[in-house]
Design a protein around this motif. Structure first.
Motif, PDB file in Angstrom:
ATOM      1  N   UNK A  28       0.813  -1.225   0.000  1.00 30.79           N
ATOM      2  CA  UNK A  28       0.000   0.000   0.000  1.00 30.79           C
ATOM      3  C   UNK A  28       0.843   1.269   0.000  1.00 30.79           C
ATOM      4  N   UNK A  29       2.137   1.133   0.018  1.00 36.25           N
ATOM      5  CA  UNK A  29       3.032   2.295   0.201  1.00 36.25           C
ATOM      6  C   UNK A  29       2.767   3.409  -0.808  1.00 36.25           C
ATOM      7  N   UNK A  30       2.464   3.058  -2.044  1.00 36.13           N
ATOM      8  CA  UNK A  30       2.376   4.057  -3.107  1.00 36.13           C
ATOM      9  C   UNK A  30       0.937   4.326  -3.556  1.00 36.13           C
ATOM     10  N   UNK A  31      -0.031   3.958  -2.708  1.00 30.77           N
ATOM     11  CA  UNK A  31      -1.432   4.216  -3.030  1.00 30.77           C
ATOM     12  C   UNK A  31      -1.891   5.517  -2.379  1.00 30.77           C
ATOM     13  N   UNK A  32      -2.683   6.301  -3.109  1.00 26.37           N
ATOM     14  CA  UNK A  32      -3.133   7.595  -2.581  1.00 26.37           C
ATOM     15  C   UNK A  32      -4.492   7.510  -1.899  1.00 26.37           C
TER      16      UNK A  32
END
Length: 600
Positions: free
Chosen positions: A432-436
């Motif tokens: 989920x690190x790069x989800x907005x």
């Protein structure tokens, strides 16, 4: 050496009493005023990376200051590992040499989180304290660990970038990362957590790996091939100046001046880029010398038997066009108004409406998970175990809500959260690190990394894909991003992938039958399995092959604190770490606390 405990025995005293008194007085005076010398090997990483040179200068500066003003002396015995793969191997040998000296304390700036684990365990068994700075060492006990507040540095970058771009716009970002080291990923997590909390739309277009000039050069060449058109990327984020400076230099030469750059470390060359408006607009700088000084202060306190914090964070400084005039450089001290100090966490009283005792009216908290022991074990329909479940169950009982666990495949966890089928999910952070459109909430719930089951006489260091290139390997889905790429380098015919709930038992059998040289899987899974199986003549060693990934609680922006679960978790961990309750739970699963590895 004579000291306070020197004993000299006389059977006769010949001559006058005055002479005897003179001899006795002389011995007492010499014994009382003789100084103690503490021998301290200091294992430094690199003397070519200027930030690390500044850390050493700060450390030795503070030691020299102590030696000049005290009768006790600290003798620093320096070692320098060097850079790259060779440096990692050098440092393992240097730690072995330092242990043979039976020193008072060992100070280390680790070149790798896991390569020194065996040496740290040997130091623990010999009663030799180890203090680490900049990076931690897994699977052993450190007397103290000091590092920069990397997560806060990431948040500072995010807070600044959020103001740079127009409200309502989607920021197109390319990330140059390095997942093998947790401190660099803490920076990334802080950055994106900040953007999400500001409700900024962003899209990560692509990611590359870059941490030094060589990898930066390779990455930026590929970047230019992938994004040849001007205006196709708004921002590049680099995890340090080691790779970032090379990337900026190349982009500037290629006239890609429309791109903005955020980075970390505070290298003087990067600061000059900010002053001269060469792409870089913020650099969250480390106080490198102060990190060294703080390490020396912890060492001195430990030697003097004073209280030493198990973990200490040194603030960072967000260098921008506005703040650069106040930045004191790597040798400076954190005293500026621009420095954000992460406050000490204390339990917070959670304001919630009273929850009815009637079970039909109690709040139901649904949490989606992909079961994997020892984290979360699905024992049957509605029957759960695992240390995370034990913690959540304890909180639910104390706070009066109904805990409902939902078993969901990894690939469907995020979609189930976004469609509100569950209130939360628990996943490795890389998912989920790069989800907005999500929120990471509450404390880290664990740390996942790769472990290797090997024969007891296995001596090779497992530090990169080259280490396993000629080995016969069996591996399980390790829950780490990039594992497939690592194992593919070993050659298809030499690699066996296992799936299923009994992978650990099958791995052990394959090694015992000499069908493979080593078995790779989630370290905590393997540790848990070995703890439950008697007579296993193998050893489990940690590796950094696929990096480190924290386990996180994830919610949606509209209702990030449903049932106050994140704050309840925060309070629980604060109290359970102090009382020993967390250790009691983890011991049941043959696990150790991950506190030093987390950003909490």
């Amino acid at each position: 050496m004579f000291g306070a405990h020197t004993r000299i025995r006389y059977t006769r005293c010949v001559g006058t009493n005055t002479f005897c008194f003179f001899i006795s007085a002389f011995i007492f005076s010499f014994s009382s005023h003789a100084s103690t010398t503490w021998n301290v090997p200091a294992l430094y990483w690199s003397m070519k990376i200027e930030g690390q040179v500044a850390m050493r200068k700060g450390f030795e500066e503070e030691i020299e200051k102590f030696n000049k003003s005290n009768s006790e002396k600290i003798k620093v015995i320096p070692y320098v590992a060097g850079e790259g793969r060779k440096g990692i191997l050098n440092q393992t040998t240097q730690l072995d040499e330092a242990l043979k000296k039976n020193p008072n304390v060992i100070v280390i700036q680790p070149t790798d989180n896991s390569a020194l684990a065996r040496g740290l365990q040997e130091a623990n068994s010999k009663g030799i304290p180890v203090i680490a700075y900049d990076q931690y060492i897994v699977n052993g006990n450190l007397a103290s660990f000091l590092t920069s507040d990397n997560y806060q540095g990431g948040r500072d970058n995010g807070d600044y970038i959020e103001k740079v771009f127009d409200k309502g716009s989607t920021i197109r970002i390319v990330v140059f990362e390095y997942p093998q080291v947790s401190s660099t990923m803490d920076r990334v997590d802080g950055f994106f957590d900040s953007l999400r909390e500001h409700n900024r739309n962003f899209k990560v277009l692509k990611r590359y790996q870059a941490v030094d000039p060589a990898s930066g050069e390779v990455a930026v060449k590929q970047f230019l091939k992938d994004f040849p058109e001007k205006g196709s990327v708004d921002l590049i984020l680099t995890v340090n100046d080691g790779g970032g400076i090379t990337i900026v230099k190349t982009l500037w030469e290629k006239k890609r001046t429309e791109i903005r750059h955020a980075t970390f470390d505070g290298d003087p060359e990067s600061v000059e880029n900010i002053k001269n408006k060469r792409l870089t607009i913020i650099d969250s700088a480390q106080f490198c010398a102060e990190l060294g000084r703080e390490t020396a202060r912890s060492l001195i306190a430990y030697l003097k038997k004073e209280k030493v914090p198990s973990k200490k964070l040194v603030p960072t400084f967000p260098v921008t066009a506005q703040s650069v005039k106040d930045y004191p450089g790597w040798m400076g001290r954190p005293s500026s108004k621009y420095v954000t100090v992460t406050p000490e966490k204390t339990p917070v009283r959670v304001k919630t409406t009273s929850i009815p005792t009637s079970s039909s009216n109690r709040v139901i908290v649904k949490i989606g998970v992909a079961p994997l022991c020892p984290y979360l074990c699905e024992k049957g329909p509605g029957v759960w175990g695992g240390y995370i479940y034990d913690i959540l169950k304890d909180i639910a009982q104390k706070q009066g809500f109904i805990l409902q666990m939902e078993s969901i495949a990894n690939t469907r966890l995020v979609s189930n959260l976004l469609s509100r089928k569950v209130n939360y999910i628990i996943v490795p952070s890389y998912m989920v690190r790069y989800l907005s459109n999500i929120r990471v909430v509450g404390p880290d719930l664990g740390m996942s990394y790769l472990g290797a089951l090997v024969p007891l006489n296995y001596k090779d260091s497992l530090i990169d894909s080259e280490s396993i290139a000629t080995k016969k390997i069996v591996y399980a889905d390790v829950g780490s991003e990039g594992s497939a790429e690592v194992f593919s380098t070993s050659g298809g015919s030499r690699v066996i992938k296992l799936t299923g709930s009994d992978v650990a038992d099958r791995m052990i059998k394959m090694i015992n039958d000499r069908r493979v040289d080593l078995a790779l899987g989630d370290y905590n899974l393997l540790s848990y399995s070995m703890g439950r199986k008697a007579g296993v003549n193998l050893k489990l060693v940690p590796t950094s092959l696929t990096g480190f990934s924290s386990l996180v609680l994830v919610s949606v922006p509209k209702e990030p604190e449903f049932g106050s679960v994140p704050q309840h978790l925060q309070n629980w961990f604060l109290q359970a770490r102090q009382s020993g309750e967390l250790d009691n739970i983890l011991n049941k699963y043959n696990l150790k606390d991950w506190h030093l590895m987390s950003q909490d």
